[in-house]
Design a protein around this motif. Structure first.
Motif, PDB file in Angstrom:
ATOM      1  N   UNK A  41       0.659  -1.203   0.117  1.00  0.00           N
ATOM      2  CA  UNK A  41      -0.106  -0.008   0.023  1.00  0.00           C
ATOM      3  C   UNK A  41       0.930   1.293  -0.103  1.00  0.00           C
ATOM      4  N   UNK A  42       0.417   2.134  -0.698  1.00  0.00           N
ATOM      5  CA  UNK A  42       1.352   3.428  -0.837  1.00  0.00           C
ATOM      6  C   UNK A  42       0.400   4.734  -1.141  1.00  0.00           C
ATOM      7  N   UNK A  43       0.992   5.818  -0.620  1.00  0.00           N
ATOM      8  CA  UNK A  43      -0.108   6.957  -0.918  1.00  0.00           C
ATOM      9  C   UNK A  43      -1.099   7.103   0.250  1.00  0.00           C
ATOM     10  N   UNK A  44      -2.071   7.943   0.158  1.00  0.00           N
ATOM     11  CA  UNK A  44      -3.177   8.315   1.008  1.00  0.00           C
ATOM     12  C   UNK A  44      -4.429   7.411   0.627  1.00  0.00           C
ATOM     13  N   UNK A  45      -4.932   6.641   1.387  1.00  0.00           N
ATOM     14  CA  UNK A  45      -6.267   5.915   1.499  1.00  0.00           C
ATOM     15  C   UNK A  45      -7.412   6.505   1.985  1.00  0.00           C
ATOM     16  N   UNK A  46      -8.424   6.630   1.139  1.00  0.00           N
ATOM     17  CA  UNK A  46      -9.397   7.862   1.678  1.00  0.00           C
ATOM     18  C   UNK A  46     -10.718   7.222   2.018  1.00  0.00           C
ATOM     19  N   UNK A  47     -10.847   5.856   2.051  1.00  0.00           N
ATOM     20  CA  UNK A  47     -12.274   5.069   2.331  1.00  0.00           C
ATOM     21  C   UNK A  47     -11.860   4.143   3.536  1.00  0.00           C
ATOM     22  N   UNK A  48     -10.520   3.899   3.854  1.00  0.00           N
ATOM     23  CA  UNK A  48     -10.226   3.226   4.941  1.00  0.00           C
ATOM     24  C   UNK A  48      -8.935   3.795   5.313  1.00  0.00           C
ATOM     25  N   UNK A  49      -8.386   3.428   6.502  1.00  0.00           N
ATOM     26  CA  UNK A  49      -7.158   3.757   7.096  1.00  0.00           C
ATOM     27  C   UNK A  49      -6.159   2.623   6.619  1.00  0.00           C
ATOM     28  N   UNK A  50      -4.840   3.041   6.520  1.00  0.00           N
ATOM     29  CA  UNK A  50      -3.833   1.913   6.158  1.00  0.00           C
ATOM     30  C   UNK A  50      -3.801   0.925   7.297  1.00  0.00           C
ATOM     31  N   UNK A  51      -3.884   1.143   8.278  1.00  0.00           N
ATOM     32  CA  UNK A  51      -4.012   0.064   9.322  1.00  0.00           C
ATOM     33  C   UNK A  51      -5.231  -1.081   9.094  1.00  0.00           C
ATOM     34  N   UNK A  52      -6.357  -0.686   8.747  1.00  0.00           N
ATOM     35  CA  UNK A  52      -7.305  -1.337   8.452  1.00  0.00           C
ATOM     36  C   UNK A  52      -7.176  -2.010   7.275  1.00  0.00           C
ATOM     37  N   UNK A  53      -6.736  -1.410   6.000  1.00  0.00           N
ATOM     38  CA  UNK A  53      -6.231  -1.953   4.784  1.00  0.00           C
ATOM     39  C   UNK A  53      -5.491  -3.113   4.881  1.00  0.00           C
ATOM     40  N   UNK A  54      -4.555  -2.922   5.764  1.00  0.00           N
ATOM     41  CA  UNK A  54      -3.422  -3.885   5.944  1.00  0.00           C
ATOM     42  C   UNK A  54      -4.058  -5.069   6.626  1.00  0.00           C
ATOM     43  N   UNK A  55      -4.616  -4.917   7.808  1.00  0.00           N
ATOM     44  CA  UNK A  55      -5.332  -5.954   8.517  1.00  0.00           C
ATOM     45  C   UNK A  55      -6.410  -6.664   7.659  1.00  0.00           C
ATOM     46  N   UNK A  56      -7.012  -5.983   6.709  1.00  0.00           N
ATOM     47  CA  UNK A  56      -7.961  -6.644   5.962  1.00  0.00           C
ATOM     48  C   UNK A  56      -7.288  -7.543   4.927  1.00  0.00           C
ATOM     49  N   UNK A  57      -6.270  -7.054   4.422  1.00  0.00           N
ATOM     50  CA  UNK A  57      -5.344  -7.941   3.299  1.00  0.00           C
ATOM     51  C   UNK A  57      -4.811  -9.142   3.883  1.00  0.00           C
ATOM     52  N   UNK A  58      -4.291  -9.074   5.121  1.00  0.00           N
ATOM     53  CA  UNK A  58      -3.667  -9.947   5.749  1.00  0.00           C
ATOM     54  C   UNK A  58      -4.895 -10.918   6.036  1.00  0.00           C
ATOM     55  N   UNK A  59      -6.020 -10.526   6.756  1.00  0.00           N
ATOM     56  CA  UNK A  59      -6.917 -11.691   6.921  1.00  0.00           C
ATOM     57  C   UNK A  59      -7.446 -12.520   5.604  1.00  0.00           C
ATOM     58  N   UNK A  60      -7.398 -11.924   4.515  1.00  0.00           N
ATOM     59  CA  UNK A  60      -7.692 -12.580   3.277  1.00  0.00           C
ATOM     60  C   UNK A  60      -6.448 -13.373   2.781  1.00  0.00           C
TER      61      UNK A  60
END
Length: 706
Positions: free
Chosen positions: A639-658
């Motif tokens: 992940x890079x840059x600014x995420x606007x619809x979820x935080x970076x931490x949430x995006x990372x946790x979601x990806x790892x859960x998948x």
């Protein structure tokens, strides 16, 4: 019972007669203790008889009687409790000690969820009961299993004991088909005082505090003993469910109360940190008059949908925290300062105190941290205790940090003996006389002896066989010390060559005090059973500095196999390279831990010791997350840059859960780059390498429904 026949020398006829005698004795004791509340023997004598019965049955299984005491309520003492694997892990809580910690907790929650500071966010606040965690599983309204928390993944089966607690219903109506209720077993102050009075009257050991009494009572191997103990239960959470209890934490607690469970009446809904802290103060003011022990207040995000989004760290939920009460204080005399050497070589000073009661517990030892703390300095060299040093003979103020670990808070200089001398911290190891070195920037002085230092070697071996590591039945701290002193085990691999080096090994071992043929055979079999072991346990067992149980799980989940883990750490160079970046990209692994890990694998002697151990093991692959039809399972994403619809931490946790691996930098191994506004150099590198790049909307579309 010194005239009893040794079990090892019994004939079959003698064993049958002895089993008949034991069945009669124990049946009479059960009737007197459970039915007549008039015990004819103390707990120790009763346990000894049941243990003898079980050992005879183990040697002569065909002689087991139809009325065997081992088939009565409770388990045979020698067998211990059965193990229960929790469907949903029972985790611990992070701690807050200051009001600022509570505010920071709320800030972290909002940041993770992407909520503005003025958005409404409610929490529940409830007393933190100082007892023993218990999980109750109901199926179709019937209590079918009760288990302690254990290590969070596996606990002890205490169903028979839980059924004796009056606060725990055996049947409930109107509940989901599967309902796992979680709560705390405790003992009231009055019941505790009455129990200790009975213990004293019976000439039996008294308990130090209600928590110990509750824990000891719940873990009795005979449920009739538990039944005689005044245990209570508060329900406050749940685990496995076939259907939701409610949409909110408070609603779920109210549902549990409606089902017949005791819930704490001081539980309250709070809108934000200020209200949480106000309720904390209110509960704190009532603490002494509640009639049971509490050690803080637990805050939980009320909205269960938000709890699900927040998820968990390796050992704690993100959506809850325990706000602990200030430590209790007492004054006593410092009688001596002793140095203990740990498995990492750290020289740890321990205060030997004139025994004093602190928070209901008799304290005779306290940690002194390190030489700076004794000198009156903190980790940054700033003065603490107004610069007062600590000396043998001083009158010191003791407190229990988080109501657990005793520490020294202050020194009364008015009571300092005139001949008290300033403490000189040792510069050589008290165990092996090796230089004790304090590296620049390190607060701790460490022995340089390594495995030649008996204290380090023994402590490393104790760590290796500890519960969260190899957990070899029959090989605990006491046995490790014995085997090390005998020269049988000097490094981890030696454990797994014992049978080979001793032939059968049984003859030499069974002649030692405390060992017999059966126990020796059981030990060698237990060692063999642990040759096949999970990756996370192996990583933790190595005892590498800064690599604890949760970090070991993180590493195992990321690398999957020993071969992948060993190759990655061996290839990593501190501070540079793809392998180093990948290591730091693991959520929860920082530079200090990574440095310690890489250093261990690059040191010749330590690496050789690791390799010799692994040669005897079948290290199992870490279980992959349940990812279903995940489109990113097994892929490396960045992940890079600014995420606007979820935080970076949430995006990372979601990806790892998948099932994805989230890396911190782009490389030829990267499968997918998710780039928000301001992506910069990572996007350019991805383009140069031909790595697929999508925006945040593309990412959300990709994982939609997964």
């Amino acid at each position: 019972m010194s005239d009893e026949i040794s079990i090892d020398s019994m004939t079959k006829e003698q064993a049958a007669a002895e089993l008949a005698r034991l069945a009669s004795l124990l049946a009479g004791a059960n009737t007197a203790y459970h039915g007549g509340d008039d015990p004819v023997m103390n707990d120790a004598a009763y346990d000894a008889l049941k243990r003898r019965n079980a050992e005879i049955e183990a040697r002569f299984p065909d002689l087991k009687r139809g009325d065997s005491p081992s088939e009565q309520v409770g388990a045979a003492p020698s067998d211990g409790f059965g193990k229960v694997r929790h469907v949903v892990r029972m985790l611990s809580l992070g701690n807050a000690f200051e009001d600022e910690d509570v505010t920071e907790f709320d800030t972290r929650i909002r940041k993770y969820l992407g909520l503005p500071a003025d958005a409404t966010l409610s929490y529940t606040a409830e007393p933190k009961i100082d007892g023993l965690s218990l999980s109750l599983r109901y199926e179709n309204g019937t209590l079918v299993q009760a288990a302690t928390r254990g290590d969070g993944e596996e606990g002890e089966n205490v169903t028979a004991n839980a059924l004796t607690i009056t606060d725990i219903p055996h049947q409930i109506t109107g509940a989901p088909e599967v309902l796992e209720v979680r709560g705390e077993v405790y003992m009231s102050h009055q019941d505790f005082a009455d129990l200790n009075a009975r213990q004293a009257e019976a000439g039996q050991k008294q308990f130090a505090n209600p928590r110990n009494a509750a824990a000891g009572s719940l873990r009795q191997l005979d449920a009739t003993i538990t039944a005689a103990r005044p245990l209570r239960f508060f329900a406050y959470a749940w685990g496995d469910l076939s259907a939701p209890l409610a949409e909110t934490q408070m609603g779920a607690i109210e549902r549990l109360a409606a089902l017949g469970f005791s819930t704490n009446p001081l539980t309250k809904l709070c809108d934000g940190p200020a209200a949480m802290i106000d309720h904390y103060r209110s509960i704190e003011a009532q603490r002494a008059t509640l009639g049971y022990d509490i050690d803080g207040v637990v805050y939980k995000v009320n909205d269960l949908a938000l709890q699900a989004r927040l998820g968990f760290r390796s050992t704690t939920p993100r959506w809850a925290i325990a706000h602990k009460f200030p430590a209790e204080l007492a004054w006593t005399r410092l009688e001596n300062i002793e140095i203990q050497v740990g498995r990492t070589g750290a020289l740890s000073p321990v205060a030997r105190l004139h025994p004093v009661t602190v928070g209901g517990v008799v304290v005779s030892n306290a940690t002194l941290h390190n030489e700076d703390y004794i000198a009156g300095l903190d980790s940054k060299g700033q003065t603490i205790r107004d610069g007062k040093d600590i000396r043998v003979g001083d009158w010191v103020q003791v407190y229990r940090a988080g109501d657990v670990i005793p520490k020294i808070a202050d020194v009364d200089l008015k009571k300092r003996p005139q001949d008290a001398e300033k403490y000189e911290f040792p510069t050589v190891c008290p165990e092996c006389d090796s230089d004790a070195i304090r590296e620049e920037g390190d607060a701790v002085r460490r022995c340089s002896g390594g495995m030649v230092c008996p204290a380090q070697a023994v402590e490393k071996l104790k760590h290796l066989v500890s519960r969260a590591a190899f957990d070899i039945e029959g090989l605990g701290a006491k046995q490790v010390e014995q085997f090390y002193a005998d020269g049988w085990v000097r490094e981890p691999a030696d454990i797994f060559t014992l049978r080979e080096r001793f032939g059968s090994g049984i003859q030499q071992l069974k002649n030692r005090e405390g060992w017999g043929e059966k126990s020796a055979t059981n030990l060698f079999n237990a060692i063999d059973e642990r040759r096949k072991i999970g990756l996370s346990r192996v990583v933790f067992a190595l005892g590498i500095r800064h690599v604890g149980e949760s970090a070991s799980s993180l590493l195992a989940n990321r690398y999957g196999t020993w071969a992948a883990f060993e190759a990655a750490i061996t290839a990593a160079q501190i501070g540079e390279g793809t392998e180093w970046d990948d290591l730091l990209a693991i959520d929860g692994v920082g530079a200090v831990m990574a440095t310690s890990l890489v250093t261990a694998f690059h040191q010749g002697a330590e690496r050789d010791m690791i390799d010799r151990l692994i040669a005897h093991l079948d290290v199992q692959e870490a279980a992959a997350p349940a990812v279903g039809d995940s489109p990113v399972a097994g892929k490396t994403v960045v992940f890079t840059g600014t995420l606007e619809k979820m935080t970076r931490a949430e995006a990372k946790a979601r990806a790892e859960a998948l099932g994805a691996k989230v890396a911190g930098s782009v490389s030829a191994k990267t499968d997918l780059l998710i780039a928000g506004p301001g992506a910069g150099s990572k996007a350019k590198k991805a383009a140069d390498l031909g790595v697929e790049t999508i925006d945040e909307d593309g990412w959300l579309a990709l994982i939609d429904g997964a």
